[in-house]
Design an enzyme around this catalytic site. Structure first.
Site, short mmCIF file in Angstrom:
data_model
loop_
_atom_site.label_atom_id
_atom_site.label_comp_id
_atom_site.label_asym_id
_atom_site.label_seq_id
_atom_site.Cartn_x
_atom_site.Cartn_y
_atom_site.Cartn_z
CG PHE A 126 -1.95 1.04 1.25
CD1 PHE A 126 -3.08 0.92 0.46
CD2 PHE A 126 -1.82 2.16 2.04
CE1 PHE A 126 -4.05 1.90 0.44
CE2 PHE A 126 -2.79 3.16 2.03
CZ PHE A 126 -3.91 3.03 1.23
CG ASP A 195 0.25 -2.98 6.75
OD1 ASP A 195 -0.86 -3.36 7.18
OD2 ASP A 195 0.41 -1.87 6.21
CE1 TYR A 220 -8.98 1.94 7.38
CE2 TYR A 220 -8.12 3.06 9.32
CZ TYR A 220 -7.99 2.68 7.99
OH TYR A 220 -6.86 3.04 7.29
CE LYS A 221 -7.59 -1.47 5.43
NZ LYS A 221 -8.24 -0.49 4.56
NE ARG A 369 -10.20 -3.28 -2.26
CZ ARG A 369 -9.57 -2.62 -1.27
NH1 ARG A 369 -8.32 -2.93 -1.00
NH2 ARG A 369 -10.17 -1.68 -0.59
#
Length: 394
Positions: A126, A195, A220-221, A369
């Site tokens: 990312f 990560d 938050y995922k 996605r």
């Protein structure tokens, strides 16, 4: 009713996690973007209202002690720990993922010693991880080299100080081999920084079991902590006495209220803290984590694989051959909890899907996605999403 719809009903009837769905605020939308922002746990609004009205509004400054505000970073870290395979006392919650990547990577380089002058970073990472790695390399006077996870074993050498890797690729959903790559990094005498943003809460991680040195992740995922909820930092217990944070804020001082002009780090995980915790979002996260009560990560992983398998089956049945191309690996051991489909007009297709009540996301230049959060996504959701996708593409 179609054969796929019947299969979905049968799978939902047998799903041991189906009751957990009621712990979330949901509507008629098929929400397959939990790998960007998890759905709202139903307990959160009242809990946040209590924090605002009573803890802040009535108790005010007393809440740092009486409401447990001061100890929240470690307490919530211990709540996250079993979800990533860590014993208590090794995770502190606070700051953003980017800030925690910076802390972890610089600390890893410092622990590796002066003789090692190179940092390896996941070339497919990312973007923010890459930006932070470049800054950390400049700050520590190390060279930075980007390699794919598959290239890491051959790229390691006596020069390597630390390696920053993603457990799951954010674009493709590819799951990388954390145990084997961590072992290879250690065999070269370097430190491994992982990560976990796209794996924590979706699949077993095994931080302690596999000897990971440092790890970071957002909440938050798949952990459903809310927009901008604080991230976390894991520091393996054996490394904590040597962990030298590049951001030694007053909250990580051994005596934070002593107001000493000189810095002395706190023992254990709290030395990963920096400044005053963001209490409102932190306590919203703590409430959100209650949806995990009685839920095992192994059950979540089993359902994740079943959901993604079923989605691929439904997409193959509902779309013309060659119209979309799965880029997520088919093999379970290489798959996270999302499916990425290459599609020539992916941006426009996703807009049309969202207008039809199927929410995923688009990744430049040509990827659709879809994230599958097993706590609240049903097999009926999956069948409907593939059916609408087929209609949109037709």
């Amino acid at each position: 009713m179609s054969e796929l719809a019947l299969l979905a009903e049968k799978a939902d009837a047998a799903d041991e996690l189906a009751p957990v769905r009621s712990r979330f605020v949901l509507d008629d939308v098929v929400y397959l973007d939990g790998n960007s922002l998890g759905a709202l746990p139903a307990v959160v609004p009242d809990r946040v209202a209590d924090v605002v009205r009573r803890q802040w509004g009535e108790l005010r400054i007393r809440s740092w002690e009486e409401s447990g505000w001061w100890t929240a970073p470690e307490r919530i870290g211990d709540r996250i720990a079993p979800l990533v395979g860590a014993a208590p006392g090794q995770i502190v919650v606070g700051d953003s993922t980017s800030v925690n990547v910076f802390k972890a990577l610089v600390a890893a380089v410092r622990m590796a010693g002066e003789g090692r002058d190179e940092i390896l970073v996941d070339a497919s990472t990312f973007p923010t991880d890459g930006y932070i790695a470049e800054s950390a390399a400049r700050l520590t006077g190390r060279a930075l080299r980007a390699v794919t996870p598959a290239e890491v074993p051959s790229a390691l050498s006596g020069r390597t100080a630390a390696v920053l890797l993603n457990h799951v690729d954010y674009r493709t959903g590819r799951l990388h081999d954390l145990p084997a790559l961590t072992a290879a990094v250690h065999a070269a005498g370097a430190l491994a920084v992982w990560d976990l943003c796209h794996s924590a809460g979706a699949l077993p991680v095994g931080l302690d079991e596999h000897g990971v040195d440092l790890a970071v992740g957002c909440t938050y995922k798949y952990l459903n902590g809310g927009p901008g909820s604080p991230a976390y930092l894991y520091v393996r217990r054996e490394l904590q006495p040597r962990f030298d944070s590049p951001l030694p804020g007053w909250n990580s001082h051994a005596d934070p209220f002593g107001m000493s002009p000189s810095y002395a780090p706190a023992p254990g995980a709290p030395r990963g803290r920096v400044g005053t915790p963001d209490i409102l979002s932190m306590l919203a996260l703590e409430a959100a984590l209650e949806v995990w009560d009685g839920v095992s990560v192994s059950a979540v992983r089993a359902k994740s694989l079943a959901l993604t398998d079923f989605f691929l089956k439904c997409v193959a049945a509902r779309t013309e051959p060659g119209r979309v191309e799965p880029v997520t690996p088919e093999r379970h051991e290489e798959r996270g909890s999302q499916i990425a489909l290459r599609c020539a007009d992916a941006g426009e297709v996703m807009k049309r899907l969202i207008a039809r009540g199927v929410v995923g996301d688009f990744r430049h230049p040509d990827v659709l996605r879809f994230g599958f959060t097993p706590l609240y996504v049903s097999f009926r959701d999956v069948e409907r999403a593939a059916r609408v996708l087929g209609e949109v593409l037709a």
